[in-house]
Enzyme design. Structure first.
Site, short mmCIF file in Angstrom:
data_model
loop_
_atom_site.label_atom_id
_atom_site.label_comp_id
_atom_site.label_asym_id
_atom_site.label_seq_id
_atom_site.Cartn_x
_atom_site.Cartn_y
_atom_site.Cartn_z
N SER A 52 3.46 6.01 -13.18
CA SER A 52 2.75 5.71 -11.93
C SER A 52 3.06 4.28 -11.47
CB SER A 52 1.25 5.85 -12.16
OG SER A 52 0.54 5.82 -10.95
N PRO A 53 3.06 4.05 -10.16
CA PRO A 53 3.23 2.67 -9.67
C PRO A 53 2.12 1.77 -10.22
CG PRO A 53 3.44 4.25 -7.88
CD PRO A 53 2.91 5.01 -9.05
N TYR A 110 -5.74 0.38 0.98
CA TYR A 110 -4.72 -0.44 1.60
C TYR A 110 -4.48 0.06 3.04
CZ TYR A 110 -4.22 -2.14 -3.15
OH TYR A 110 -4.47 -2.68 -4.39
N LEU A 151 -6.83 8.74 -15.70
CA LEU A 151 -7.34 8.95 -17.06
C LEU A 151 -6.72 10.17 -17.72
CD1 LEU A 151 -11.12 7.96 -16.71
CD2 LEU A 151 -9.18 6.57 -17.45
N ARG A 180 -1.92 3.37 -17.06
CA ARG A 180 -2.30 2.51 -18.19
C ARG A 180 -1.79 3.03 -19.52
NH1 ARG A 180 -6.48 2.14 -14.51
NH2 ARG A 180 -7.21 0.02 -14.04
#
Length: 359
Positions: A23-24, A185, A305, A328
């Site tokens: 993921s970015p 954003y 998650l 993460r």
């Protein structure tokens, strides 16, 4: 046919060895506020490609200097930023993965301190900060000054900046583009009624609030080769009690984006509200990917998650999403893909340089 996590993923003319996606993730590591990729980006992204991912995304890469989240963000708003990215995309491909770039504009969340900086909030102008822009003069945090409201002419410049950045991304060797329309954003700020209070053709109704995103998609598709996939990340819901962007609107938006040539909807959530009430738990955003996939008829990516190999495999096997993005967990374990293959009993080829360590 039942698909699994380690089945190849093909789209247009791109072929990924599996359905695992890095993921970015913002690194906030550019030097001298120049937006240029450096050795950190090479090692960070390259390690995940070596570690078994099928697709590796850069962090959110700013299409304008004023669109950076922090002064240290990666950028692609000028041609000089292309060359440092070329060896990175070449290495990712050499390691067997597909190099992908997320293009972004931070909007009212721009000019922020990095997470580990001693200060919080907006970076002052003398320290390299700048005035953020937004669809409406509404600050994300109430203790900050209001951002500059974009005019129609300003919006046209933003659209052109996304298109120019897509052209540069192709020159740098990327093979997938993702437009960042999530996490509060700029594009998401236009989508959500909580941050968009305009009364012109970019505000009010759902078609008006989607106008910026759809214009960006059209402009990018003109620069981005038809043979290469175009993805969009959305926040499927603002997690607002009322009045915000929600899953119903996400389904409708995704359906229209599919008709415009978008290939994957990357389903995240949140980011518009400073303190939303989010029911966090393993795979808590996967139902968004499942519903959008089913009702909008478009491929989706699940994120949030997702940490365990069996969990990721089940998402693909049960048809909840076509791809699984990990963030993460790939920071904790750059070789998660290799380890996941072992856990799932998949005969997966290790890099030749590491093969002597294979159990």
């Amino acid at each position: 046919m039942t698909l699994r996590l380690f089945d190849p993923f093909s789209q247009r003319e791109i072929h990924a060895r599996n359905r695992i996606v890095v993921s970015p993730m913002c690194m906030y590591s550019c030097n001298d506020l120049d937006g240029m990729a450096n050795a950190w980006h090479m090692v960070h992204l390259g390690a995940r490609a070596v570690g078994g991912a099928g697709i590796v995304f850069t962090e959110a890469t700013a299409v304008e200097a004023r669109g950076r989240i922090s002064p240290q963000d990666l950028g692609l708003w000028r041609d000089e930023q292309i060359a440092p990215l070329e060896p990175i995309t070449a290495f990712i491909k050499q390691a067997g993965a597909v190099p992908a770039m997320q293009l972004a504009h931070a909007g009212r969340k721009a000019s922020s301190h990095r997470p580990w900086d001693p200060h919080r909030g907006r970076v002052p102008d003398p320290e390299g900060g700048w005035e953020p822009v937004a669809p409406s003069p509404l600050a994300f945090n109430p203790d900050e000054s209001a951002p500059h409201e974009l005019s129609a002419g300003d919006i046209a410049e933003v659209v052109a900046a996304f298109a120019a950045a897509a052209r540069r991304a192709r020159q740098a060797g990327f093979e997938i583009i993702e437009l960042h329309g999530a996490h509060g954003y700029l594009i998401h700020e236009f989508l959500s009624p909580l941050s968009n209070q305009r009364t012109d053709s970019y505000g009010g109704s759902l078609p008006n609030r989607m106008r910026l995103l759809r214009e960006v998609v059209d402009a990018v598709r003109k620069e981005w080769p038809e043979r290469l996939p175009l993805w969009v990340r959305i926040s499927a819901t603002d997690w607002a009690e009322s009045g915000g962007w929600d899953v119903d609107q996400s389904v409708e938006c995704s359906r229209l984006l599919r008709e415009q040539g978008v290939d994957v909807i990357d389903c995240s959530s949140g980011g518009t509200l400073a303190r939303p009430n989010i029911p966090l738990g393993p795979g808590y955003q996967v139902p968004f990917a499942e519903r959008i996939r089913r009702e909008a008829g478009i491929a989706t990516a699940a994120v949030g998650l997702i940490t365990e190999p069996a969990q990721a495999d089940a998402i693909v096997k049960e048809g909840q999403a076509d791809l699984v993005l990990l963030g993460r967990q790939f920071l904790r374990d750059p070789y998660w893909g290799i380890h996941a293959a072992a856990a799932l009993g998949v005969d997966y080829a290790w890099p030749d340089q590491y093969a002597r360590a294979k159990p």
